[in-house]
Design a protein around this motif. Sequence first.
Motif, mmCIF file in Angstrom:
data_model
loop_
_atom_site.group_PDB
_atom_site.id
_atom_site.type_symbol
_atom_site.label_atom_id
_atom_site.label_comp_id
_atom_site.label_asym_id
_atom_site.label_seq_id
_atom_site.Cartn_x
_atom_site.Cartn_y
_atom_site.Cartn_z
ATOM 1 N N ILE A 241 43.483 -31.317 -2.606
ATOM 2 C CA ILE A 241 44.519 -30.726 -1.767
ATOM 3 C C ILE A 241 45.423 -29.856 -2.634
ATOM 4 O O ILE A 241 45.834 -30.258 -3.734
ATOM 5 N N VAL A 242 45.746 -28.672 -2.130
ATOM 6 C CA VAL A 242 46.628 -27.774 -2.874
ATOM 7 C C VAL A 242 47.997 -27.639 -2.206
ATOM 8 O O VAL A 242 48.975 -27.270 -2.871
ATOM 9 N N ALA A 243 48.087 -27.916 -0.918
ATOM 10 C CA ALA A 243 49.375 -27.773 -0.233
ATOM 11 C C ALA A 243 49.362 -28.514 1.092
ATOM 12 O O ALA A 243 48.298 -28.756 1.688
ATOM 13 N N ALA A 244 50.556 -28.859 1.526
ATOM 14 C CA ALA A 244 50.764 -29.432 2.863
ATOM 15 C C ALA A 244 51.479 -28.402 3.710
ATOM 16 O O ALA A 244 52.601 -27.994 3.396
ATOM 17 N N GLU A 245 50.828 -27.969 4.766
ATOM 18 C CA GLU A 245 51.444 -27.019 5.691
ATOM 19 C C GLU A 245 52.375 -27.807 6.605
ATOM 20 O O GLU A 245 51.952 -28.780 7.237
ATOM 21 N N THR A 246 53.632 -27.352 6.705
ATOM 22 C CA THR A 246 54.667 -28.187 7.299
ATOM 23 C C THR A 246 55.556 -27.388 8.236
ATOM 24 O O THR A 246 56.024 -26.297 7.888
ATOM 25 N N GLU A 247 55.803 -27.945 9.435
ATOM 26 C CA GLU A 247 56.771 -27.372 10.357
ATOM 27 C C GLU A 247 58.154 -27.892 9.988
ATOM 28 O O GLU A 247 58.387 -29.100 9.969
ATOM 29 N N PHE A 248 59.052 -26.960 9.679
ATOM 30 C CA PHE A 248 60.386 -27.343 9.243
ATOM 31 C C PHE A 248 61.424 -26.527 9.997
ATOM 32 O O PHE A 248 61.558 -25.317 9.775
ATOM 33 N N ARG A 249 62.087 -27.167 10.946
ATOM 34 C CA ARG A 249 63.180 -26.539 11.690
ATOM 35 C C ARG A 249 62.797 -25.162 12.231
ATOM 36 O O ARG A 249 63.501 -24.178 12.053
ATOM 37 N N GLY A 250 61.653 -25.110 12.874
ATOM 38 C CA GLY A 250 61.244 -23.900 13.565
ATOM 39 C C GLY A 250 60.469 -22.898 12.737
ATOM 40 O O GLY A 250 60.115 -21.822 13.237
ATOM 41 N N ARG A 251 60.164 -23.212 11.490
ATOM 42 C CA ARG A 251 59.354 -22.301 10.685
ATOM 43 C C ARG A 251 58.328 -23.105 9.895
ATOM 44 O O ARG A 251 58.387 -24.338 9.846
ATOM 45 N N THR A 252 57.381 -22.408 9.312
ATOM 46 C CA THR A 252 56.320 -23.054 8.548
ATOM 47 C C THR A 252 56.575 -22.870 7.063
ATOM 48 O O THR A 252 56.803 -21.752 6.591
ATOM 49 N N ILE A 253 56.535 -23.983 6.323
ATOM 50 C CA ILE A 253 56.656 -23.939 4.872
ATOM 51 C C ILE A 253 55.452 -24.628 4.258
ATOM 52 O O ILE A 253 54.685 -25.317 4.945
ATOM 53 N N ARG A 254 55.276 -24.423 2.957
ATOM 54 C CA ARG A 254 54.207 -25.091 2.212
ATOM 55 C C ARG A 254 54.830 -26.027 1.183
ATOM 56 O O ARG A 254 55.823 -25.688 0.538
ATOM 57 N N ILE A 255 54.253 -27.190 1.069
ATOM 58 C CA ILE A 255 54.681 -28.152 0.051
ATOM 59 C C ILE A 255 53.516 -28.332 -0.910
ATOM 60 O O ILE A 255 52.414 -28.715 -0.495
ATOM 61 N N THR A 256 53.729 -28.017 -2.169
ATOM 62 C CA THR A 256 52.678 -28.136 -3.171
ATOM 63 C C THR A 256 52.960 -29.328 -4.074
ATOM 64 O O THR A 256 54.117 -29.689 -4.313
ATOM 65 N N ALA A 257 51.894 -29.930 -4.575
ATOM 66 C CA ALA A 257 52.044 -31.116 -5.418
ATOM 67 C C ALA A 257 50.751 -31.367 -6.175
ATOM 68 O O ALA A 257 49.703 -30.752 -5.904
ATOM 69 N N ASN A 258 50.837 -32.315 -7.082
ATOM 70 C CA ASN A 258 49.658 -32.761 -7.825
ATOM 71 C C ASN A 258 48.904 -33.826 -7.032
ATOM 72 O O ASN A 258 47.679 -33.816 -6.954
#
Length: 528
Positions: free
Chosen positions: A268-285
């Motif tokens: 996995i390279v990122a978590a696609e996330t709905e955040f307060r009406g917009r889409t952000i990406r969360i990256t991690a190891n």
Amino acid sequence: MRTSGHDQIDAYSPLREGAVVEVGDSDTVTADVVVVGSGMGGSTLAWALRDRDVDVLVVERGRFLPREVENSQAAEMFLEGRYKTAEPWFDGSNGEPFQPGVYYWVGGNTKFYGGSLPRFRVTDFEETQHYDGISPKWPFRYAELEPFYAEAERLYQVHGSDGEDPTEPPRSSPYPLPPLPHEPTIERFASSLRKQGLHPFHTPNGMNLTTQEHRRQSTASDGTPSQTDHKSEAENRALRPALESERVRLLTEAKVTRLLTDAKGTRIVAAETEFRGRTIRITANQFVVSAGAVNTAALLLRSADERNPDGLGNSSGLLGRNYMVHNSTFFMGVNPFRTNTTAWQKTLGINDWYVAGPDNEFPLGNLQMLGKLQAAHVKGARPWAPMWALKAVVDRSLDIYLTTEDLPARSNRVRVDGDRIIVDWTPNNTAPHRELVRRVSAAVRRAGYPIILTERMGIATNSHMCGTAVAGTDPAASVLDPNCRSHDVDNLWVVDGSFFPSSAALNPALTIAANALRVAPHIAVAAG
């Protein structure tokens, strides 16, 4: 602070500055370890990782649940629908929507549980013959989890008593706190059960009720939030202490919708996330999913891609399958001539029929008291009954919860259809449950409660859900390895009840917490 009569609402201490993430204009948030979900598994894991030199981000789709006088009002919860946040799920047998018993708040479902924190029994980790089939063995034994059970009991401040329950497993240390004593009505019931040859015991419980006033404040806390700090739940005992570390942060109002993989589909390279009406990406190891057995399966299924067409970590075809929630019955024994003034009733349990024995060829299950029922609790089951009549009944009732193990079945599963979550569930192993209800009915009548009222729980009662991403040693027969890491995706872990190979017949919260403590070092090493 707000007050209502004598009930004072305790305020949490302020969180460390920066503990709650402010995303601002950025479209990307980074961490070493992302934990999806702040319930028992996710919050306990964050606590276990707080000093392990990794940056941890807990992602929660909900907000902080407010402390207010309505917390302790059963009518607000059960009649007005206050605090309900989950969208409807759908019954696969008929396509009809139902309102699941899950809640999207910081702390997850533990905000609403009754603090029941038992250990599973030794036999629950072993292959066991039941009436309707085999309960499979786990990929680790009770002895491996035992030290983590002890640590979880200390973390969640469990009250209990050694030596009362014949099925009690071996312990390396006593309960951290003494048992909650029975109030007079429950002590009288316990005495009758002992005279009948049974072994009632003080249930392990995370309710810090040291005075009768505390008990009155918490009467409705089995099923509603607590407006005090008496209840040990994931937010106050694990997550908030974890957030005192600068290595742990929390992102609220953020719903992870997809996990995105690399070109090989094995990481996995990122978590696609709905955040307060917009889409952000969360990256991690490393990515840890702890959203509850249904939502965890749904997220992994929705994360299907060209390399993982059936969902992430689903080479076995078992993702979403083996869904288990217990066979359960709400049980009331009523004596029309005796009132029950108990403030906190959830202090007694019976496991005499939990394992097979001379009197029962197959395991039957567990008896535990419910928090004292109020008219609002039972109005949903008896909508035609006037509130005054319901109050007359519950003022004179003993309130009990009966659970029997349901067995893993491939046909019992979670599916997704776009935004819809579909649950296919046909109860099994029901004959032992009916026998448990029969035996408890006889014991309760002998104790002086001639009227028995029961309500079998259906598909919407899923607070004990588990099994949708089972752990095992064989990648062809399991979704996760024994340390709850995906067989297929290198940096995917699951630490909620999804990993359970079997459901046992006890509340799963302490086992989820203990397992999170067990696997935390493995996640930390992988993230380092």
